[in-house]
Write an enzyme that holds these catalytic residues in place. Structure first.
Site, PDB file in Angstrom:
ATOM      1  N   LYS A 124       0.910  -1.202   0.398  1.00  0.00           N
ATOM      2  CA  LYS A 124       0.567  -0.456   0.080  1.00  0.00           C
ATOM      3  C   LYS A 124       1.397   1.301   0.100  1.00  0.00           C
ATOM      4  O   LYS A 124       1.895   1.089   0.581  1.00  0.00           O
ATOM      5  CB  LYS A 124      -1.107  -0.039   1.424  1.00  0.00           C
ATOM      6  CG  LYS A 124      -1.885   0.805   0.826  1.00  0.00           C
ATOM      7  CD  LYS A 124      -2.828   0.089   1.004  1.00  0.00           C
ATOM      8  CE  LYS A 124      -4.454   0.619  -0.527  1.00  0.00           C
ATOM      9  NZ  LYS A 124      -5.830  -0.311  -0.291  1.00  0.00           N
ATOM     10  N   ASP A 164      -6.610   3.846  -4.579  1.00  0.00           N
ATOM     11  CA  ASP A 164      -7.781   4.179  -3.767  1.00  0.00           C
ATOM     12  C   ASP A 164      -8.090   5.239  -3.095  1.00  0.00           C
ATOM     13  O   ASP A 164      -8.612   5.952  -4.507  1.00  0.00           O
ATOM     14  CB  ASP A 164      -6.868   3.415  -2.775  1.00  0.00           C
ATOM     15  CG  ASP A 164      -6.774   3.111  -0.770  1.00  0.00           C
ATOM     16  OD1 ASP A 164      -7.384   1.617  -1.189  1.00  0.00           O
ATOM     17  OD2 ASP A 164      -7.854   4.013  -0.453  1.00  0.00           O
ATOM     18  N   PHE A 237     -19.797   7.669  -2.124  1.00  0.00           N
ATOM     19  CA  PHE A 237     -20.070   8.894  -3.343  1.00  0.00           C
ATOM     20  C   PHE A 237     -19.297   8.231  -4.276  1.00  0.00           C
ATOM     21  O   PHE A 237     -19.351   9.126  -5.514  1.00  0.00           O
ATOM     22  CB  PHE A 237     -20.403  10.090  -2.883  1.00  0.00           C
ATOM     23  CG  PHE A 237     -19.912  11.312  -2.646  1.00  0.00           C
ATOM     24  CD1 PHE A 237     -19.180  11.964  -3.795  1.00  0.00           C
ATOM     25  CD2 PHE A 237     -19.760  11.372  -1.460  1.00  0.00           C
ATOM     26  CE1 PHE A 237     -18.472  12.969  -3.365  1.00  0.00           C
ATOM     27  CE2 PHE A 237     -19.053  12.908  -1.138  1.00  0.00           C
ATOM     28  CZ  PHE A 237     -18.759  13.424  -2.407  1.00  0.00           C
ATOM     29  N   TRP A 242     -20.300   4.127  -6.043  1.00  0.00           N
ATOM     30  CA  TRP A 242     -21.310   4.120  -7.007  1.00  0.00           C
ATOM     31  C   TRP A 242     -21.431   2.699  -8.002  1.00  0.00           C
ATOM     32  O   TRP A 242     -21.730   2.196  -7.852  1.00  0.00           O
ATOM     33  CB  TRP A 242     -20.624   4.639  -8.163  1.00  0.00           C
ATOM     34  CG  TRP A 242     -20.180   5.044  -9.312  1.00  0.00           C
ATOM     35  CD1 TRP A 242     -21.818   5.180 -10.296  1.00  0.00           C
ATOM     36  CD2 TRP A 242     -20.061   3.499 -10.725  1.00  0.00           C
ATOM     37  NE1 TRP A 242     -21.367   4.480 -11.400  1.00  0.00           N
ATOM     38  CE2 TRP A 242     -20.731   3.808 -11.721  1.00  0.00           C
ATOM     39  CE3 TRP A 242     -18.458   3.194 -10.304  1.00  0.00           C
ATOM     40  CZ2 TRP A 242     -20.220   4.166 -13.140  1.00  0.00           C
ATOM     41  CZ3 TRP A 242     -18.274   3.133 -11.631  1.00  0.00           C
ATOM     42  CH2 TRP A 242     -18.615   2.907 -13.220  1.00  0.00           C
TER      43      TRP A 242
HETATM   44  N1  GLU Z   1      -7.063  -0.041  -3.491  1.00  0.00           N
HETATM   45  C1  GLU Z   1      -7.744  -1.139  -3.882  1.00  0.00           C
HETATM   46  C2  GLU Z   1      -8.240  -2.394  -2.835  1.00  0.00           C
HETATM   47  O1  GLU Z   1      -7.918  -2.019  -1.096  1.00  0.00           O
HETATM   48  C3  GLU Z   1      -7.198  -1.762  -5.227  1.00  0.00           C
HETATM   49  C4  GLU Z   1      -5.596  -2.371  -5.143  1.00  0.00           C
HETATM   50  C5  GLU Z   1      -5.477  -2.629  -6.067  1.00  0.00           C
HETATM   51  O2  GLU Z   1      -6.516  -2.664  -7.404  1.00  0.00           O
HETATM   52  O3  GLU Z   1      -4.178  -3.079  -6.536  1.00  0.00           O
HETATM   53  O4  GLU Z   1      -7.854  -3.575  -2.448  1.00  0.00           O
END
Ligand code: GLU
Length: 446
Positions: A124, A164, A237, A242
């Protein structure tokens, strides 16, 4: 393994990082019993290793705003665990981003990615940059400055970031453009969530919300229920809210509430397709308020300062941010007769809320299982990029269906209690952990 001793040690190493500590405690409590049946895990000190990120990059991001003022933000990438594949996970741009938040999200991502059936490790990243009120040009300059530092640490087979909170298709575009310029590499697979014409998966924008609803459908089916004609409330939102509303509507549910940091909108007659489309416009405006929704659609009402959970509904879907549904909110929902809550946001519910739902015996499923369709579709996007082809929306949707069913089955397998009740929190944690732990064990100590 002794959860309290492990947590005391972790608190010593990461003082005051409460979100991270909260996420680790939830997983440890779920896996304790199973872990203690595996002396080989204990011998290889798997749990002591799995709770620590492999490495963290922290960097300064300096850019110039529209007024010509120099701005400095902090940027991060937490590469958490690569036992089952290259690091994979989103980038969050939000003023509250800090190392604790990103460690918690990277830790969760590791287990979530393991659940998807695809070979992806967990990571992350992000920045304390606040997109609220920023122009498109400012967002572009920030993304470019962010990538100027990040690019050396990512790659198609090493680490593949995505979106994200605060990072959607527009930001991924700016980031990808700059990556290609700096790296002189034109492989389309170093970021996911790309646009359709430059390597993106046609279904990625919808995938988190759609996948969540497929999971909910399985959960309801097993409990002998259906989503048709039920009332649903989502928080937020943005892109996730969505997609979740869109699929809930398609499945015959009535979406009667959405929310923002400024308050909640009640939609007595249920969301229409036009309202659903407008959510995207609202998000793209960078204002981060939901009130204009009620101004645009007569018959809907905006209440400032209230949360989505104040609306009486059958199914509650937190889709915005961690800890957005607390013990008091859970009590209010339960009083109003809510009988299902599926976290679509990562760690959307506080431990108090989860305990209240579990005590009341309502259907509850955690984010790492419910929202895994997003990253799973990112994994499919990586596959398409490596194969230099693109699948149709139908093909991706079929694969997403299969993945969400597999995740649901894994939760049931590992979460079925003696009385037949399914503990989805335990099920998701054990299923994800077992896969990563086994992979770490087989690859030795390093
Ligand atoms: N941020 C998204 C999650 O929490 C997607 C992460 C991604 O597609 O690599 O899983």
């Amino acid at each position: 393994m002794n959860v309290n001793n492990l947590m005391a040690e972790l608190e010593r190493k990461h003082p005051g990082e409460n979100e991270y500590l909260q996420a680790v405690r939830e997983v440890l409590e779920s896996i304790e019993e199973v872990y203690n049946q595996h002396p080989e895990f204990e011998k290889a000190k798997i749990v002591e290793r799995i709770v620590e990120p492999d490495r963290i990059f922290t960097f300064r991001v300096t850019w110039v705003d529209d007024k010509g003022e120099v701005q400095t933000n902090l940027g991060y990438r937490v590469q958490f665990n690569s036992a089952i594949g290259p690091y994979k996970g989103g980038l969050r741009f939000h003023k509250a981003v800090n190392p604790s938040m990103l460690k918690f999200l990277g830790f969760e991502q590791t287990f979530k990615n393991a659940l998807t059936t695809l070979p992806m490790g967990g990571a992350k990243g992000g920045s304390d940059f606040d997109p609220t009120g920023k122009s498109d040009a400012e967002i572009m300059r920030f993304c470019q400055a962010f990538m100027l530092e990040l690019w050396r640490n990512i790659g198609v087979d090493t680490d593949v970031p995505a979106g994200d909170v605060g990072v959607g298709g527009r930001e991924i575009g700016f980031l990808n453009g700059m990556y290609q310029k700096l790296a002189r590499q034109y492989h389309t697979g170093v970021l996911t969530g790309k646009g359709e014409t430059w390597g993106g998966s046609i279904l990625r924008p919808e995938a988190t919300g759609f996948g969540a609803l497929y999971f909910v459908e399985h959960m309801l089916k097993l409990a002998g229920k259906s989503i048709k004609d039920k009332t649903v409330v989502v928080s937020g939102f943005g892109n996730v809210a969505w997609g979740a509303s869109k699929k809930a509507m398609e499945l015959g549910a009535k979406v009667i509430g959405i929310s923002g940091p400024d308050g909640v909108v009640f939609i007595p007659n249920g969301m229409t397709a036009e309202m659903n489309d407008y959510m995207l416009e609202l998000r793209a405006s960078n204002r981060n308020i939901v009130a204009p929704f009620a101004e645009k659609f007569p018959g809907t009402t905006f209440t400032p300062g209230k949360k989505a959970w104040s609306i009486k509904c059958d199914i509650a879907l937190p889709c915005a941010f961690q800890n957005e549904l607390n013990g008091d909110d859970a009590a209010e929902l339960l009083k109003n007769g809510t009988w299902c809550c599926a976290e679509v946001s990562n760690m959307g519910c506080t431990p108090e809320a989860i305990h209240a739902f579990q005590k009341a015996g309502i259907l509850f499923a955690p984010g790492k299982a419910v929202n895994a369709g997003g990253v799973a579709t990112s994994g499919l996007e990586m596959t398409q990029n490596c194969m230099h082809l693109s699948w149709s929306g139908k093909e991706v949707d079929e694969k997403l269906h299969f993945i969400m069913e597999s995740i649901h089955n894994a939760c049931v397998k590992f979460g079925k209690q003696a009385d037949g009740h399914i503990d989805y929190v335990k099920g998701a944690n054990i299923a994800g952990f077992m896969k990563v732990a086994q992979a770490m064990l087989e690859q030795g100590v390093f």
